[in-house]
Design a protein around this motif. Structure first.
Motif, PDB file in Angstrom:
ATOM      1  N   ALA A  19       0.768  -1.177  -0.015  1.00 42.02           N
ATOM      2  CA  ALA A  19       0.017  -0.155  -0.016  1.00 42.02           C
ATOM      3  C   ALA A  19       0.947   1.295   0.112  1.00 42.02           C
ATOM      4  CB  ALA A  19      -0.830   0.131   1.374  1.00 42.02           C
ATOM      5  N   SER A  20       0.369   2.318  -0.490  1.00 41.72           N
ATOM      6  CA  SER A  20       1.259   3.417  -0.796  1.00 41.72           C
ATOM      7  C   SER A  20       0.229   4.504  -0.201  1.00 41.72           C
ATOM      8  CB  SER A  20       1.783   3.841  -2.025  1.00 41.72           C
ATOM      9  OG  SER A  20       2.309   5.237  -1.970  1.00 41.72           O
ATOM     10  N   THR A  21       0.354   5.397   0.786  1.00 41.51           N
ATOM     11  CA  THR A  21      -0.297   6.630   1.062  1.00 41.51           C
ATOM     12  C   THR A  21      -0.126   7.860   0.193  1.00 41.51           C
ATOM     13  OG1 THR A  21       1.242   7.229   3.043  1.00 41.51           O
ATOM     14  CG2 THR A  21      -0.686   5.728   3.402  1.00 41.51           C
ATOM     15  N   ASP A  22       1.094   7.798  -0.716  1.00 46.93           N
ATOM     16  CA  ASP A  22       1.626   8.771  -1.308  1.00 46.93           C
ATOM     17  C   ASP A  22       2.529   8.190  -2.488  1.00 46.93           C
ATOM     18  OD1 ASP A  22       2.520  11.065  -2.572  1.00 46.93           O
ATOM     19  OD2 ASP A  22       2.627  12.244  -0.766  1.00 46.93           O
ATOM     20  N   LEU A  23       1.950   8.128  -3.645  1.00 39.07           N
ATOM     21  CA  LEU A  23       2.740   7.358  -4.556  1.00 39.07           C
ATOM     22  C   LEU A  23       3.864   8.282  -5.025  1.00 39.07           C
ATOM     23  CD1 LEU A  23       0.200   5.608  -6.954  1.00 39.07           C
ATOM     24  CD2 LEU A  23       1.847   4.441  -5.537  1.00 39.07           C
ATOM     25  N   ALA A  24       3.542   9.608  -5.014  1.00 35.93           N
ATOM     26  CA  ALA A  24       4.397  10.735  -5.560  1.00 35.93           C
ATOM     27  C   ALA A  24       5.898  10.727  -4.448  1.00 35.93           C
ATOM     28  CB  ALA A  24       3.974  12.060  -5.906  1.00 35.93           C
ATOM     29  N   ALA A  25       5.371  10.570  -3.346  1.00 40.36           N
ATOM     30  CA  ALA A  25       6.601  10.387  -2.412  1.00 40.36           C
ATOM     31  C   ALA A  25       7.170   9.347  -1.993  1.00 40.36           C
ATOM     32  CB  ALA A  25       5.923  11.209  -1.141  1.00 40.36           C
ATOM     33  N   LEU A  26       6.759   8.301  -2.815  1.00 40.99           N
ATOM     34  CA  LEU A  26       7.267   6.681  -2.753  1.00 40.99           C
ATOM     35  C   LEU A  26       7.066   6.312  -1.346  1.00 40.99           C
ATOM     36  CD1 LEU A  26      10.659   7.129  -4.409  1.00 40.99           C
ATOM     37  CD2 LEU A  26       8.542   6.132  -5.494  1.00 40.99           C
ATOM     38  N   LYS A  27       5.903   6.548  -0.774  1.00 36.31           N
ATOM     39  CA  LYS A  27       5.650   6.238   0.527  1.00 36.31           C
ATOM     40  C   LYS A  27       4.943   4.553   0.649  1.00 36.31           C
ATOM     41  CE  LYS A  27       5.011  10.531   2.856  1.00 36.31           C
ATOM     42  NZ  LYS A  27       4.239  11.513   3.756  1.00 36.31           N
ATOM     43  N   LEU A  28       5.719   3.539   0.931  1.00 39.27           N
ATOM     44  CA  LEU A  28       5.038   2.177   0.773  1.00 39.27           C
ATOM     45  C   LEU A  28       5.149   1.514   2.116  1.00 39.27           C
ATOM     46  CD1 LEU A  28       7.197   1.213  -2.512  1.00 39.27           C
ATOM     47  CD2 LEU A  28       4.778   1.598  -2.150  1.00 39.27           C
ATOM     48  N   GLN A  29       4.277   0.714   2.098  1.00 39.30           N
ATOM     49  CA  GLN A  29       4.333  -0.273   3.546  1.00 39.30           C
ATOM     50  C   GLN A  29       3.618  -1.649   3.062  1.00 39.30           C
ATOM     51  OE1 GLN A  29       2.109   2.001   6.219  1.00 39.30           O
ATOM     52  NE2 GLN A  29       0.092   1.614   5.322  1.00 39.30           N
ATOM     53  N   GLY A  30       3.980  -2.861   3.694  1.00 41.61           N
ATOM     54  CA  GLY A  30       3.174  -3.863   3.412  1.00 41.61           C
ATOM     55  C   GLY A  30       4.368  -5.096   3.306  1.00 41.61           C
ATOM     56  N   THR A  31       4.020  -5.909   2.500  1.00 43.47           N
ATOM     57  CA  THR A  31       5.188  -7.233   2.442  1.00 43.47           C
ATOM     58  C   THR A  31       5.280  -7.745   1.157  1.00 43.47           C
ATOM     59  OG1 THR A  31       3.200  -8.648   2.874  1.00 43.47           O
ATOM     60  CG2 THR A  31       4.502  -7.768   4.899  1.00 43.47           C
ATOM     61  N   LEU A  32       6.314  -8.230   0.698  1.00 42.65           N
ATOM     62  CA  LEU A  32       6.685  -8.712  -0.445  1.00 42.65           C
ATOM     63  C   LEU A  32       7.199 -10.344  -0.181  1.00 42.65           C
ATOM     64  CD1 LEU A  32       7.035  -9.431  -3.547  1.00 42.65           C
ATOM     65  CD2 LEU A  32       9.053  -7.983  -3.307  1.00 42.65           C
ATOM     66  N   ARG A  33       6.669 -11.345  -0.610  1.00 43.71           N
ATOM     67  CA  ARG A  33       7.296 -12.667  -0.075  1.00 43.71           C
ATOM     68  C   ARG A  33       7.322 -13.478  -1.244  1.00 43.71           C
ATOM     69  NH1 ARG A  33       6.421 -13.568   5.415  1.00 43.71           N
ATOM     70  NH2 ARG A  33       4.878 -12.081   6.146  1.00 43.71           N
ATOM     71  N   ALA A  34       8.522 -14.464  -1.605  1.00 42.82           N
ATOM     72  CA  ALA A  34       8.649 -15.319  -2.622  1.00 42.82           C
ATOM     73  C   ALA A  34       9.267 -16.433  -2.092  1.00 42.82           C
ATOM     74  CB  ALA A  34       9.643 -14.624  -3.717  1.00 42.82           C
ATOM     75  N   ASP A  35       9.210 -17.842  -2.730  1.00 39.09           N
ATOM     76  CA  ASP A  35      10.003 -18.641  -2.273  1.00 39.09           C
ATOM     77  C   ASP A  35      11.423 -18.604  -2.749  1.00 39.09           C
ATOM     78  OD1 ASP A  35       7.624 -20.059  -1.570  1.00 39.09           O
ATOM     79  OD2 ASP A  35       7.370 -21.116  -3.272  1.00 39.09           O
ATOM     80  N   GLN A  36      11.586 -17.966  -3.950  1.00 42.39           N
ATOM     81  CA  GLN A  36      13.148 -17.903  -4.193  1.00 42.39           C
ATOM     82  C   GLN A  36      13.167 -16.780  -4.971  1.00 42.39           C
ATOM     83  OE1 GLN A  36      14.257 -21.149  -6.515  1.00 42.39           O
ATOM     84  NE2 GLN A  36      15.207 -22.365  -4.833  1.00 42.39           N
ATOM     85  N   LEU A  37      14.584 -15.919  -4.964  1.00 42.71           N
ATOM     86  CA  LEU A  37      15.073 -14.885  -5.840  1.00 42.71           C
ATOM     87  C   LEU A  37      16.377 -15.369  -6.338  1.00 42.71           C
ATOM     88  CD1 LEU A  37      15.142 -12.163  -6.928  1.00 42.71           C
ATOM     89  CD2 LEU A  37      15.990 -11.349  -4.578  1.00 42.71           C
ATOM     90  N   SER A  38      16.570 -15.364  -7.690  1.00 36.30           N
ATOM     91  CA  SER A  38      17.649 -15.908  -8.159  1.00 36.30           C
ATOM     92  C   SER A  38      18.337 -14.604  -9.150  1.00 36.30           C
ATOM     93  CB  SER A  38      17.378 -17.012  -9.218  1.00 36.30           C
ATOM     94  OG  SER A  38      17.036 -18.000  -8.666  1.00 36.30           O
ATOM     95  N   VAL A  39      19.519 -14.349  -8.703  1.00 38.41           N
ATOM     96  CA  VAL A  39      20.131 -13.187  -9.486  1.00 38.41           C
ATOM     97  C   VAL A  39      21.368 -13.446  -9.658  1.00 38.41           C
ATOM     98  CG1 VAL A  39      20.695 -10.751  -9.492  1.00 38.41           C
ATOM     99  CG2 VAL A  39      18.488 -11.230  -8.262  1.00 38.41           C
ATOM    100  N   GLY A  40      21.845 -13.433 -11.056  1.00 34.01           N
ATOM    101  CA  GLY A  40      23.383 -13.759 -11.405  1.00 34.01           C
ATOM    102  C   GLY A  40      23.835 -14.873 -10.732  1.00 34.01           C
ATOM    103  N   GLY A  41      23.132 -16.162 -10.673  1.00 35.07           N
ATOM    104  CA  GLY A  41      23.851 -17.324 -10.447  1.00 35.07           C
ATOM    105  C   GLY A  41      23.555 -17.551  -8.818  1.00 35.07           C
ATOM    106  N   GLN A  42      23.031 -16.355  -8.170  1.00 36.14           N
ATOM    107  CA  GLN A  42      22.784 -16.519  -6.476  1.00 36.14           C
ATOM    108  C   GLN A  42      21.505 -16.776  -6.374  1.00 36.14           C
ATOM    109  OE1 GLN A  42      25.760 -16.718  -4.744  1.00 36.14           O
ATOM    110  NE2 GLN A  42      26.839 -16.701  -6.691  1.00 36.14           N
ATOM    111  N   THR A  43      21.189 -17.526  -5.259  1.00 34.60           N
ATOM    112  CA  THR A  43      19.710 -17.874  -4.939  1.00 34.60           C
ATOM    113  C   THR A  43      19.669 -17.619  -3.461  1.00 34.60           C
ATOM    114  OG1 THR A  43      19.400 -19.494  -6.644  1.00 34.60           O
ATOM    115  CG2 THR A  43      17.829 -19.504  -4.779  1.00 34.60           C
ATOM    116  N   LEU A  44      18.527 -16.676  -3.208  1.00 35.91           N
ATOM    117  CA  LEU A  44      17.714 -16.624  -1.931  1.00 35.91           C
ATOM    118  C   LEU A  44      16.390 -17.284  -1.787  1.00 35.91           C
ATOM    119  CD1 LEU A  44      18.120 -12.800  -1.424  1.00 35.91           C
ATOM    120  CD2 LEU A  44      19.833 -14.456  -0.703  1.00 35.91           C
ATOM    121  N   SER A  45      16.310 -17.863  -0.793  1.00 33.09           N
ATOM    122  CA  SER A  45      15.057 -18.846  -0.599  1.00 33.09           C
ATOM    123  C   SER A  45      14.273 -18.350   0.761  1.00 33.09           C
ATOM    124  CB  SER A  45      15.208 -20.311  -0.510  1.00 33.09           C
ATOM    125  OG  SER A  45      16.300 -20.685   0.580  1.00 33.09           O
ATOM    126  N   GLY A  46      12.840 -18.880   0.706  1.00 28.48           N
ATOM    127  CA  GLY A  46      12.144 -18.254   1.729  1.00 28.48           C
ATOM    128  C   GLY A  46      12.360 -16.483   2.102  1.00 28.48           C
TER     129      GLY A  46
END
Length: 336
Positions: A196-223
């Motif tokens: 959620a953002s209470t002010d998009l122009a001011a980049l005000k953000l709150q909330g969550t982002l979840r993923a089983d994996q994030l893969s970048v450049g041969g490296q992997t984050l899980s959970g």
């Protein structure tokens, strides 16, 4: 253009030899035909834009037909927009109803079909053209939509967006999930977005982002679990994940200066154990973004009894310095 007996009759038709003049990632000819007709208090606009074959970011857009019809009467403006085409042989259709009453525009009906992708909703625009309303989307083929925007991405995402503009401040909430998202060399597996953002122009953000994996450049984050909390002009973040079979933690805040728009990323805590070697941030560090320039203040990492110092800047040129002292060989081989 002819004005006779209180009625207007005008037409403008032509052809753009190459649309690359308007959009650099596009190529090909476009034809148009616009006509105004009717009494001055109820003028009707009819417009057609056609293209047989266009190249768009390396993709083929064919049989483009856009039809616009609107009547501006004393009680307001009412109109419709219908556009159809094929992108890489996949059908695309956009339909929108447009109204203007008491000086305010609204889109009571909006629908987009692009291959298997669907978006529906309705929007009201403020005097400053800030949107309010709801959109629902189901995008099983994000690559097709990215091509329309001149970008490259892959994956799928389904969810909804709520937009508000109370007090002239653009705000939004988004809830979405998918099986995979790939862009800029990074891939998220099974992402879940609740932001959620209470002010998009001011980049005000709150909330969550979840993923089983994030893969970048041969490296992997899980959970992967990222939480955001808004505190005035400060967006605090807390990231937890597993890397190299060990916990990884990163926390800090993104600070925005309202007057200049400059951003400062404060890193308060970082810890991980790649290859079984404990690595942690020795002290808080700042990364500053000003006028397109990125400046890294000294970042001190303690690693297995040794130390890594990184500092420098990045703009048109990359200028980074790294100093390594008594770093375990298991980590040093990955840095040099």
């Amino acid at each position: 253009v002819v004005l006779e007996g209180g009625k207007l009759d005008g037409q403008l038709a032509g052809r753009i030899a190459d649309i690359a003049k308007l959009r650099k990632d596009a190529k090909g000819p476009v034809g148009y035909d616009l006509r105004l007709a009717g009494p001055l208090d109820a003028i009707t606009l009819k417009g057609v834009v056609n293209a047989a074959d266009l190249r768009l970011s390396g993709h083929t857009l064919q049989a483009l037909s856009t039809q616009v019809q609107a009547t501006n009467a004393p009680d307001g403006l009412k109109g419709t927009v219908v556009a159809t085409a094929t992108l890489d042989t996949k059908p695309i259709r956009l339909e929108a109803a447009i109204n203007r009453v008491n000086g305010l525009l609204s889109i009571p009906q909006l629908g987009l079909e692009a291959g298997p992708n669907r978006l529906t909703g309705a929007l009201d625009l403020s005097q400053d053209f800030l949107p309010a309303g709801q959109l629902a989307f189901d995008f099983p083929d994000l690559g097709l939509l990215a091509a329309l925007a001149g970008q490259k991405a892959e994956g799928n995402l389904k969810g909804n967006v709520t937009l508000t503009n109370a007090g002239g401040v653009p705000a939004a909430t988004i809830r979405a999930s998918g099986q995979a998202l790939t862009a800029q060399g990074a891939t998220l597996t099974n992402p879940e977005i609740d932001l959620a953002s209470t002010d998009l122009a001011a980049l005000k953000l709150q909330g969550t982002l979840r993923a089983d994996q994030l893969s970048v450049g041969g490296q992997t984050l899980s959970g992967l679990a990222l939480s955001l909390a808004q505190e005035g002009n400060r967006t605090a973040f807390d990231l937890g994940a597993t890397y190299s079979n060990a916990p990884l933690a990163l926390s800090g805040a993104l600070n925005r200066t309202p007057e200049s728009g400059d951003l400062t990323l404060r890193l308060d805590r970082f810890s991980a154990s790649p290859g079984g070697v404990a690595v942690q941030l020795s002290e808080p560090a700042d990364i500053r973004l000003r006028s397109g320039n990125v400046v890294l203040e000294t970042i001190r990492l303690a690693a297995g009894g040794g130390q890594v110092l990184v500092e420098g800047s990045a703009s048109d040129q990359l200028n980074l310095a790294m100093r390594i002292n008594r770093l375990p060989a298991a980590l040093a081989n990955g840095l040099v």
